[in-house]
Design an enzyme around this catalytic site. Structure first.
Site, PDB file in Angstrom:
ATOM      1  N   HIS A   1       1.057  -1.253  -0.096  1.00 10.07           N
ATOM      2  CA  HIS A   1       0.034  -0.177   0.005  1.00 10.07           C
ATOM      3  C   HIS A   1       0.760   1.238   0.060  1.00 10.07           C
ATOM      4  O   HIS A   1       0.312   2.024  -0.280  1.00 10.07           O
ATOM      5  CB  HIS A   1      -0.739   0.128   1.373  1.00 10.07           C
ATOM      6  CG  HIS A   1      -2.103  -0.931   1.161  1.00 10.07           C
ATOM      7  ND1 HIS A   1      -3.193  -0.573   0.576  1.00 10.07           N
ATOM      8  CD2 HIS A   1      -1.981  -2.340   1.214  1.00 10.07           C
ATOM      9  CE1 HIS A   1      -3.946  -1.888   0.680  1.00 10.07           C
ATOM     10  NE2 HIS A   1      -3.006  -2.721   1.105  1.00 10.07           N
TER      11      HIS A   1
ATOM     12  N   ASP B   1       3.635   9.320  -0.612  1.00 10.78           N
ATOM     13  CA  ASP B   1       2.339   8.594  -0.287  1.00 10.78           C
ATOM     14  C   ASP B   1       2.142   7.452  -1.201  1.00 10.78           C
ATOM     15  O   ASP B   1       2.212   7.713  -2.574  1.00 10.78           O
ATOM     16  CB  ASP B   1       1.139   9.594  -0.358  1.00 10.78           C
ATOM     17  CG  ASP B   1       0.244   9.252   0.887  1.00 10.78           C
ATOM     18  OD1 ASP B   1      -0.064   8.272   1.200  1.00 10.78           O
ATOM     19  OD2 ASP B   1      -0.360  10.155   1.464  1.00 10.78           O
TER      20      ASP B   1
END
Ligand code: ADQ
Length: 459
Positions: free
Chosen positions: A157, A365
């Site tokens: 992720h 991110d």
């Protein structure tokens, strides 16, 4: 249809009453498990001093939930340690914050091994195993040691860093070699796939073929990007339903004529909140016309509060917000509203819809779902502007955003100024490009594509 086995740090138990407050990821995993039947394993979130820790097993229709408490030592070394003080900062390019020790790595190995022991008795021959995130990189290796031949996929992720950054981790070889025990390795973006392939080719003398297979250390693994997304339809619905709700009404009233700039993040150093504050301070100084007619609301609930890096970050942000408010506030206007608390998704969706700018400027991110939620929540007749970091995975898809370098405070300042002055036509034009993207690629498509990729491997 084969049964699905999911392993993730946390499990969304069926007892969660308010599914509206659940994130899209948990819901999509649960939905896949219900479709295929299967078992979901993870940490219970609790610590236990018991000598022998027994798992808690819960059954609901065709899905079994198995959670395990961590011993204090494993919590310290596996969770706070290697996962969140070694891997997390490293994968987010914060080498200055990496804390490394063999003890932490042993804790990480141990917990991956404990989970393989936990999972093994539940496995049927045809089950498909789908492992989530950086806590469980070693799991396939541990399961293979136990002669597990099931098809296994891994999804990361968070970002996969460049070879140079990865190689600062003393265990980089073992980490990558363990990943090769999966059949499918999924990343969020093409760029993370390329970083991984670069390591495979240059460090491992591996090769790749045109179908996305990697050949290294005698293994053949499919490596692909699967950009995660949100439950777009549901989020649009939430944001519509939030119109006129008590929270949104109170927000609107409190703002008066002020334009709302919103930031929503877990309180994490990777999210770049500090530069957001500085850029806003810069804006008030350079463009005084935005004093009083703009407000920055930063929602950032505390996360990983036990880890010292996070404690320091809190102090830094409190100081900066206090400094800006002290300097610019008036008796009836406060420039920054800084809230260390979470809100449920319906309220967030309503806040997004009511704001003129979504400010999403992480230093790094993996994807950043807040950016996609912001887009989904907009009112089509009057959408806001998304300002997005070039280092968020979402920037590969959301090209209608104003893309900024989050390290360049002046660039963020300019982006806010441009957004506050942007014409309705341009806002609409930019938003349409983005909403089309997330309408087509939502979280349901993401989970189906991931599972299909694992299923279609021939072993
Ligand atoms: P996170 O780092 O937690 O996730 P993000 O994707 O932005 O980051 O958020 C995940 C979810 O948490 C979103 O649904 C969001 O609305 C919610 N959330 C974030 N801040 C919140 C707040 N202040 N209050 C309430 N809810 C909040 C990791 C990776 C990301 C990746 C996701 C999914 O770091 O890059 O996008 O996993 O893969």
């Amino acid at each position: 249809m084969n049964r699905l086995i999911v392993i993730s740090n946390r499990v969304m138990l069926p007892s969660l009453n308010n599914k509206e407050s659940a994130g899209g990821l948990g819901v999509a995993i649960e939905e896949s498990l219900k479709r295929n039947g299967g078992v979901w394993f993870g940490w219970s979130g609790e610590i236990s001093n018991d000598k022998k820790i027994e798992p808690e097993v819960l059954k609901n229709d065709n899905v079994t939930y198995v959670t395990l408490k961590l011993s204090p030592e494993n919590y310290e070394n596996f969770y706070n340690g290697y996962s969140n003080a070694s891997l997390w900062p490293l994968l987010h390019y914060r080498l200055d914050l990496v804390e490394y020790s063999k003890k932490k790595y042993s804790g990480y190995q141990r917990v991956n091994s404990i989970f393989s022991d936990l999972i093994s008795p539940f496995l049927l021959k045809e089950d498909i195993i789908w492992v989530q995130d950086y806590h469980f990189i070693l799991l396939a290796r541990e399961l293979r040691k136990k002669k597990c031949t099931n098809k296994m996929g891994f999804f990361l992720h968070v970002p996969w860093p460049s070879k140079e950054v990865l190689m600062t981790l003393p265990d980089h070889k073992e980490i990558v070699e363990s990943l090769l025990d999966y059949d499918v390795i999924g990343f969020q973006t093409k760029s993370y796939v390329l970083s991984f392939l670069d390591y495979i080719i240059r460090e491992m003398n591996g090769t790749i073929d045109s179908d996305g297979f990697v050949f290294a250390k005698g293994k053949k693994v499919k490596v692909q990007h699967f950009p995660i997304s949100i439950d777009t339809e549901k989020f649009i619905e939430l944001s519509k339903n939030a119109v006129g709700s008590a929270h949104v009404n109170r927000l609107v009233e409190s703002l008066g004529k002020s334009n709302l700039i919103i930031g929503v993040d877990r309180l994490d150093y990777s999210k770049g909140i500090i530069n957001r504050f500085k850029a806003y301070e810069n804006l008030l100084e350079k463009y005084p016309e935005h004093k009083r007619n703009s407000t920055l609301m930063q929602i950032a609930p505390i996360s990983r509060g036990d880890v010292w890096q996070y404690k320091e970050l809190r102090q830094e942000l409190e100081t900066e917000a206090g400094h800006i408010n002290g300097l610019y506030s008036d008796f009836d206007w406060t420039p920054i509203r800084y809230l260390n608390r979470g809100f449920n998704r319906k309220i967030l969706a309503g806040f997004f819809r009511r704001s003129q700018i979504g400010l999403v400027t992480p230093f790094r991110d993996g994807m950043n779902l807040v950016a996609k939620e912001y887009v989904a929540a907009q009112d089509p007749s009057n959408p806001g502007v998304l300002i997005l970091s070039q280092f968020a995975g979402a920037a590969e898809e959301l090209d209608g955003a104003i893309i900024v370098n989050p390290y360049d405070i002046e660039a963020i300042t300019e982006a806010i100024n441009i957004s506050l002055k942007m014409s309705s036509e341009e806002k609409l034009h930019r938003w349409i490009r983005m909403i089309e993207q997330i309408n087509e690629f939502d979280i349901h498509k993401w989970s189906k594509n991931c599972i299909k990729a694992i299923e279609s491997i021939t072993v």
